[in-house]
Scaffold this motif. Sequence first.
Motif, PDB file in Angstrom:
ATOM      1  N   GLU A 292       6.484  10.874 -10.659  1.00  0.00           N
ATOM      2  CA  GLU A 292       7.366  11.782 -11.378  1.00  0.00           C
ATOM      3  C   GLU A 292       7.627  13.021 -10.534  1.00  0.00           C
ATOM      4  N   GLN A 294       8.250  16.744  -9.611  1.00  0.00           N
ATOM      5  CA  GLN A 294       7.818  18.071 -10.025  1.00  0.00           C
ATOM      6  C   GLN A 294       8.472  19.090  -9.105  1.00  0.00           C
ATOM      7  N   CYS A 314       6.156  14.738  -5.691  1.00  0.00           N
ATOM      8  CA  CYS A 314       6.163  13.516  -6.497  1.00  0.00           C
ATOM      9  C   CYS A 314       4.730  13.221  -6.913  1.00  0.00           C
ATOM     10  N   MET A 317       2.673   8.842 -12.035  1.00  0.00           N
ATOM     11  CA  MET A 317       3.044   8.821 -13.456  1.00  0.00           C
ATOM     12  C   MET A 317       1.804   9.021 -14.334  1.00  0.00           C
ATOM     13  N   GLN A 332       8.252   4.360 -21.126  1.00  0.00           N
ATOM     14  CA  GLN A 332       7.759   5.248 -20.072  1.00  0.00           C
ATOM     15  C   GLN A 332       8.042   4.689 -18.667  1.00  0.00           C
ATOM     16  N   LYS A 336      11.971   3.404 -13.844  1.00  0.00           N
ATOM     17  CA  LYS A 336      10.996   3.933 -12.890  1.00  0.00           C
ATOM     18  C   LYS A 336      10.189   2.820 -12.223  1.00  0.00           C
TER      19      LYS A 336
END
Length: 459
Positions: A292, A294, A314, A317, A332, A336
């Motif tokens: 994810e 940031q 990154c 997750m 979720q 991805k």
Amino acid sequence: AQNNAFTSLPNNLDTALLAVLVAFSSFLSSPGSGQYAYGDDEEWYSHTYTGTPWCAPIKVKHGDVSCRTPRAEHYKNVMGTRCKIRCKQGYEAQSPEVVCMASRHWSSNYACREIRCPKLDMPTNGGYKCSDGSYFNSRCEFFCAPGFGLKGQKTTTCQHNKVWSAGIPTCVDMDPPKIKCPTLKDKWAEPGKLTARMTWDTPEGVDTADGILTDVVLKGKPSKSDFMEGLHKLSYTVFDRAGNKGSCRFTVRVRVRRCSPLFAPDNGYMKCDSDGDNYGATCNFKCTGGYELQGSAARVCQYGLTWSGAETNCAPMNINVGVRTAAALLDQFYEKRRLLIISAPTAANHNYRFQMTNLQHAQCGLDLRHVTVIELVGNYPAQVGRIRHTLLPPMLALQLRLLLQISQRSFQMVIVDKQGTDKQRYPFPITAAELFTTIDTFPLRKEEMVLQQEAGQSC
């Protein structure tokens, strides 16, 4: 008879002597006494002297005379006298020898005249200055108009033979034309660009000779062109009619404001427009599947040479297994990660053990293809669900089997794509190579492979 003759002789002699005396007294009484006149006016002499037909005495300026009379008379200007004229250096006699004629005139003009050379021609695009015109020993110096050079002897002198010592030189256009280039052109590139438009006036050449020039030739890009970052050397050249060349050089410099370079975060990608770090460039960031983002998803190089936004990372997750439904769990992973769900009735299942052993050394390939493995082992309520080291609640594992219609009684393997689509099912184990070949045909995979290749990501 002899006495008579002798007696008569004095009478005759007296008569002859008397005649001579009369003539001589007549000559002495006249202005023409036989003495030299100081001058050479022959006409005046002939009118003044009315006695014996003698010519005017010769007196030569700038020379001397040598005369010879017919019977060696005392006077040197009696009729028949021949006189040779010799002139001093730099002069010449109009007649080298003259004779006294019965007309009381000398046979020709005997003056010594100064030697004179032919008049010099003026050199084209030039001229000359002489010390004494075209006369003997006159020294003439040639010169050329501005811009021309003398080709030949610079001076010439009039010689005694009436010939100039050197020929007429020529004036040749030897000076190259002059041209002045623009000064250094220095400019910053505009935001988002690596070029700058440069403008200048085309210089004009100047020729010191005839002023006739060819077109000015530019070596390099013309004015109003876009120049890339860096130094660019240009030159202008012009020729005159004689082929002489004049050149000048100048430099165009384009500078680009640049921020410190950015790099793609670990487990992520970076794509920048323009040149990546120049003023106005924008860099966009994406993380690989399972990570994810940031910080800032996009950053811009600003005028002050700093990047906008915050540093991008990154992070792995953070899978929330405390959700109530299997759908919430799968959401979720949407867009991805891909899911490989392996289901077996027991942990001792032969197919399950073979499949897990086969995948044990394929973790890099799974991560490269953004694959997360979910294990579902056993039967409810004793079943175990696991995502690597994270355990799923039994109810959530049961819902996942029900949602994907996976049997609890036999081995089964399901591949779910990033869009949540059930792409492939296997009732038996397969090798990692077969699995990877299948996944590499899925949508988005080709694009991922290009990005990974550019980033140098491989196993």
